[in-house]
Design a protein around this motif. Sequence first.
Motif, PDB file in Angstrom:
ATOM      1  N   ASP A  45       6.899  -6.436  -9.891  1.00 22.05           N
ATOM      2  CA  ASP A  45       5.457  -6.375 -10.093  1.00 22.05           C
ATOM      3  C   ASP A  45       5.010  -7.361 -11.163  1.00 22.05           C
ATOM      4  N   VAL A  46       3.788  -7.809 -11.043  1.00 17.24           N
ATOM      5  CA  VAL A  46       3.156  -8.601 -12.098  1.00 17.24           C
ATOM      6  C   VAL A  46       2.796  -7.685 -13.259  1.00 17.24           C
ATOM      7  N   ALA A  47       2.334  -6.511 -12.901  1.00 20.18           N
ATOM      8  CA  ALA A  47       1.968  -5.469 -13.858  1.00 20.18           C
ATOM      9  C   ALA A  47       2.105  -4.150 -13.099  1.00 20.18           C
ATOM     10  N   PRO A  48       2.070  -3.024 -13.789  1.00 22.30           N
ATOM     11  CA  PRO A  48       2.190  -1.750 -13.082  1.00 22.30           C
ATOM     12  C   PRO A  48       1.171  -1.620 -11.949  1.00 22.30           C
ATOM     13  N   GLY A  49       1.663  -1.409 -10.739  1.00 26.69           N
ATOM     14  CA  GLY A  49       0.788  -1.261  -9.587  1.00 26.69           C
ATOM     15  C   GLY A  49       0.276  -2.556  -9.004  1.00 26.69           C
ATOM     16  N   ILE A  50       0.698  -3.700  -9.554  1.00 27.95           N
ATOM     17  CA  ILE A  50       0.242  -5.002  -9.066  1.00 27.95           C
ATOM     18  C   ILE A  50       1.457  -5.776  -8.564  1.00 27.95           C
ATOM     19  N   PRO A  51       1.699  -5.806  -7.254  1.00 24.23           N
ATOM     20  CA  PRO A  51       2.899  -6.470  -6.731  1.00 24.23           C
ATOM     21  C   PRO A  51       2.828  -7.985  -6.878  1.00 24.23           C
ATOM     22  N   LEU A  52       3.992  -8.593  -6.998  1.00 23.09           N
ATOM     23  CA  LEU A  52       4.099 -10.046  -7.041  1.00 23.09           C
ATOM     24  C   LEU A  52       4.194 -10.561  -5.610  1.00 23.09           C
ATOM     25  N   MET A  59       5.118 -11.974   5.847  1.00 26.23           N
ATOM     26  CA  MET A  59       5.330 -10.604   6.305  1.00 26.23           C
ATOM     27  C   MET A  59       5.476  -9.647   5.122  1.00 26.23           C
ATOM     28  N   ALA A  60       6.151 -10.101   4.068  1.00 25.08           N
ATOM     29  CA  ALA A  60       6.290  -9.264   2.881  1.00 25.08           C
ATOM     30  C   ALA A  60       4.942  -9.093   2.181  1.00 25.08           C
ATOM     31  N   ASN A  61       4.147 -10.157   2.138  1.00 21.71           N
ATOM     32  CA  ASN A  61       2.812 -10.053   1.538  1.00 21.71           C
ATOM     33  C   ASN A  61       1.991  -8.991   2.259  1.00 21.71           C
ATOM     34  N   GLN A  62       1.999  -9.053   3.577  1.00 21.02           N
ATOM     35  CA  GLN A  62       1.244  -8.062   4.353  1.00 21.02           C
ATOM     36  C   GLN A  62       1.734  -6.652   4.057  1.00 21.02           C
ATOM     37  N   ALA A  63       3.041  -6.472   4.097  1.00 21.20           N
ATOM     38  CA  ALA A  63       3.598  -5.133   3.940  1.00 21.20           C
ATOM     39  C   ALA A  63       3.236  -4.518   2.589  1.00 21.20           C
ATOM     40  N   VAL A  64       3.372  -5.295   1.527  1.00 26.43           N
ATOM     41  CA  VAL A  64       3.136  -4.727   0.204  1.00 26.43           C
ATOM     42  C   VAL A  64       1.647  -4.549  -0.073  1.00 26.43           C
ATOM     43  N   LEU A  65       0.800  -5.406   0.490  1.00 33.25           N
ATOM     44  CA  LEU A  65      -0.641  -5.227   0.303  1.00 33.25           C
ATOM     45  C   LEU A  65      -1.151  -4.023   1.092  1.00 33.25           C
ATOM     46  N   MET A  66      -0.629  -3.820   2.297  1.00 33.88           N
ATOM     47  CA  MET A  66      -1.020  -2.633   3.063  1.00 33.88           C
ATOM     48  C   MET A  66      -0.556  -1.367   2.347  1.00 33.88           C
ATOM     49  N   GLU A  67       0.621  -1.422   1.759  1.00 39.36           N
ATOM     50  CA  GLU A  67       1.106  -0.282   0.981  1.00 39.36           C
ATOM     51  C   GLU A  67       0.185  -0.040  -0.211  1.00 39.36           C
ATOM     52  N   SER A  68      -0.252  -1.108  -0.861  1.00 34.64           N
ATOM     53  CA  SER A  68      -1.092  -0.979  -2.056  1.00 34.64           C
ATOM     54  C   SER A  68      -2.448  -0.359  -1.733  1.00 34.64           C
ATOM     55  N   ILE A  69      -3.070  -0.786  -0.650  1.00 34.77           N
ATOM     56  CA  ILE A  69      -4.391  -0.225  -0.348  1.00 34.77           C
ATOM     57  C   ILE A  69      -4.278   1.182   0.247  1.00 34.77           C
ATOM     58  N   ALA A  70      -3.141   1.468   0.896  1.00 32.95           N
ATOM     59  CA  ALA A  70      -2.940   2.831   1.402  1.00 32.95           C
ATOM     60  C   ALA A  70      -2.788   3.819   0.250  1.00 32.95           C
ATOM     61  N   ALA A  71      -2.320   3.336  -0.895  1.00 28.31           N
ATOM     62  CA  ALA A  71      -2.090   4.204  -2.048  1.00 28.31           C
ATOM     63  C   ALA A  71      -3.360   4.476  -2.849  1.00 28.31           C
TER      64      ALA A  71
END
Length: 278
Positions: A45-52, A59-71
Amino acid sequence: MLSTPATAVTLYLSSAVVLSGAFAIRTDPVTDPIRPLERAHARGDVAPGIPLLDPADPMANQAVLMESIAAVDDVSACRGRTIALATGGRLSRVRFDRRTVCQLGRLKQISVAQPGFGARGLAEVAAFVLGRRHKGDVTVTRIVVPPFRFTGATLSFVPADLGPLAADEQLIGTYHTHPDDDWHQGLLSRVDLGFMSTGHVDFHGRVGWLASQSDALDWLFDIVEPRNGDWNVFAHDREIIEQLTAQCAGRDCPLDALRLPGTDYYLLARYYEERSGL
């Protein structure tokens, strides 16, 4: 020299030995490639809750951003928003509830926080907005992030099946971040116009080429949110956008006319924040 029968027996026995040896040789199983979300988590992470994010791993960008907004679950800091606009002579009122507003806010937060893009730069991120229409009222149902690559100045989508649409659900708009502020970057770009005419979106076989007509496409708006600014909403009037795109194919590209009242290309729309409710 061995006789012919003896030769046959010898070869048979030899082949049996070879085959038994082959069965005895073990090979290590091929390790499965790390899944996109696992690759994203491995980057940290760049910071807590902020993925790098990784500019070269769509594909990884999509996956982690979808996870972030789902949370996104705490929506107390967000207000619902309604966009009133006209496209092709038809008035539409598009409503974002608190959660979808917060989800877009999370995307911007992640976009701005990415390192290596300078004081005013950011890692551009993008999303599609889906919704349902009931006559003139349109309700946003969800935000979908496609797989994408990015640099400090561009963003490009990677072909992928984004999953099926729900009943009566349509693609109604786009969202993406821009560097700088509203004055300098609160506009659609030449790249945006190009995507509108040549882009392709796949929701499990629906929508298709964006320039064509589709029962799953009710394209109403495009939101540009600069680093230092808020939503700049442009009505997606197909006829006007096609005229501007043709104009921009030459040397003159009056993009600023999109937000100047009285011009032929004026498409800026207002949004209204709700004082209470979901």
